[in-house]
Design a protein around this motif. Structure first.
Motif, short mmCIF file in Angstrom:
data_model
loop_
_atom_site.label_atom_id
_atom_site.label_comp_id
_atom_site.label_asym_id
_atom_site.label_seq_id
_atom_site.Cartn_x
_atom_site.Cartn_y
_atom_site.Cartn_z
N UNK A 51 44.32 14.09 7.83
CA UNK A 51 44.67 15.20 8.52
C UNK A 51 45.52 16.23 7.68
N UNK A 52 46.53 15.54 6.86
CA UNK A 52 47.33 16.35 6.06
C UNK A 52 46.99 16.88 5.01
N UNK A 53 45.83 16.63 4.59
CA UNK A 53 45.36 17.14 3.31
C UNK A 53 45.32 18.86 3.33
N UNK A 54 45.12 19.29 4.24
CA UNK A 54 44.88 20.63 4.43
C UNK A 54 46.23 21.43 3.77
N UNK A 55 47.49 20.87 4.18
CA UNK A 55 48.78 21.17 3.67
C UNK A 55 49.22 20.86 2.27
N UNK A 98 46.75 7.56 -1.94
CA UNK A 98 47.47 8.56 -1.16
C UNK A 98 47.12 8.56 0.03
N UNK A 99 46.03 8.35 0.49
CA UNK A 99 45.40 8.70 1.95
C UNK A 99 45.02 7.56 2.66
N UNK A 100 45.38 7.70 4.21
CA UNK A 100 45.01 6.62 5.11
C UNK A 100 44.30 7.39 6.43
N UNK A 111 58.80 2.82 0.75
CA UNK A 111 58.76 4.19 1.04
C UNK A 111 57.75 4.60 2.11
N UNK A 112 57.83 5.72 2.91
CA UNK A 112 57.13 5.73 4.17
C UNK A 112 56.66 7.28 4.11
N UNK A 113 55.82 7.55 5.20
CA UNK A 113 55.59 8.80 5.68
C UNK A 113 56.74 9.50 6.56
N UNK A 114 57.30 10.58 6.19
CA UNK A 114 58.42 10.74 7.01
C UNK A 114 58.11 11.04 8.50
N UNK A 115 56.88 11.22 8.77
CA UNK A 115 56.66 11.34 10.26
C UNK A 115 56.57 10.12 11.03
#
Length: 284
Positions: free
Chosen positions: A196-200, A214-216, A245-249
């Motif tokens: 869902x973060x692809x759009x940004x 990149x994506x999960x 290294x992580x997703x900052x969310x």
């Protein structure tokens, strides 16, 4: 008619100005000077009025054409500068990011003992594994990746940089844990960006970099961390450390996951932008 280097660079800046920021253009220009002419910024100033062969002007122009289609300069040149070294990169590998250097800094700063056993999970271009092999004293470094194409790039980088790294093809999602501890350090920068973060995200990432790195899925944002934690809980020696290294969310959720798998002292750390970007944990 032959152009001077000053004219070639002026034309390049005019072409790129509508599409790139000033800082991006400066970085692109430096990379092109280095790779095409073996020039530093000082060299470019000293030779600014020198006439360049027509093929040099043509090369700058053709690269500008590709840049205007959002193709990353690192893929065009086949080179990315990371942690003091030049790495070969292809569309089979991610382009090394500056923030990932912070992960290596943490490991080097905290580990001064020689002969450490290190595993890099999802090595890609090999930038983490090779940088650690060159920075840690007499370390034994192993790196795994699911992609044969990425491993070919990583092996060539290790050969070029004279780094002693053992590369193996493996999928961490199915890799069985060892029967006895094998490593003092496990490090990974796995896929962590939710679909869902692809759009940004910018086209230069979406259209060119390998999505598998990149994506999960949105419903499994910690998919790879789950597998890494399960593996590390068995593969790390007592007192060994996991660096991610992580997703900052998801710093809290990632720390909680590591603790659930028996690792201790899980905590997150910010990157140079102040975002939670790294997590570490220890095998008791």
């Amino acid at each position: 008619m032959e152009k001077t280097l000053r004219e070639i660079l002026h034309n390049l800046r005019l072409r790129l100005a509508p599409h790139y920021s000033q800082g991006e253009i400066e970085g692109i220009e430096l990379a092109m000077l280095d790779q095409l002419l073996n020039y530093s910024r000082v060299d470019a100033i000293l030779h600014s009025d020198s006439k360049m062969p027509q093929f040099v002007a043509n090369k700058f122009s053709s690269i500008a054409d590709r840049l205007m289609n959002d193709e990353p300069i690192q893929y065009i040149l086949g080179d990315a500068y990371f942690y003091g070294h030049h790495f070969n990169v292809t569309p089979a590998t991610l382009i090394p990011r500056p923030e990932t250097a912070g992960l290596i800094d943490m490991i080097v700063d905290e580990n001064h003992t020689p002969d450490l056993r290190v595993l890099d999970i999802g090595t890609g271009s090999g930038c983490i594994a090779i940088s650690l092999a060159l920075a840690l004293r007499f370390a034994s470094v192993t790196a795994i990746d699911i992609s044969t194409d990425a491993l070919a790039v990583a092996r060539e980088n290790a050969r070029k940089l004279r780094a002693n790294v053992k590369f193996e093809q493996a999928d961490i999602l199915t890799l069985p844990p060892p029967s006895a501890p094998l490593y003092d350090i496990i490090v990974s920068n796995p896929p962590y960006i939710a679909d869902s973060e692809k759009s940004s995200m910018h086209n230069n990432v979406l259209d060119y970099e390998p999505h598998s790195a990149l994506f999960v899925p949105d419903e499994q944002p910690l998919l790879f961390y789950q597998a890494i934690a399960q593996y590390a809980s068995r593969a790390l020696a007592p007192g060994g450390k996991l660096y991610l290294e992580i997703n900052s969310r998801f710093p809290v959720e990632t720390c909680r996951l590591l603790t659930h798998h028996g690792l201790t002292a899980a905590q997150s750390f910010p990157d140079y932008c102040g975002l939670p970007r790294f997590v570490t944990a220890t095998k008791p």
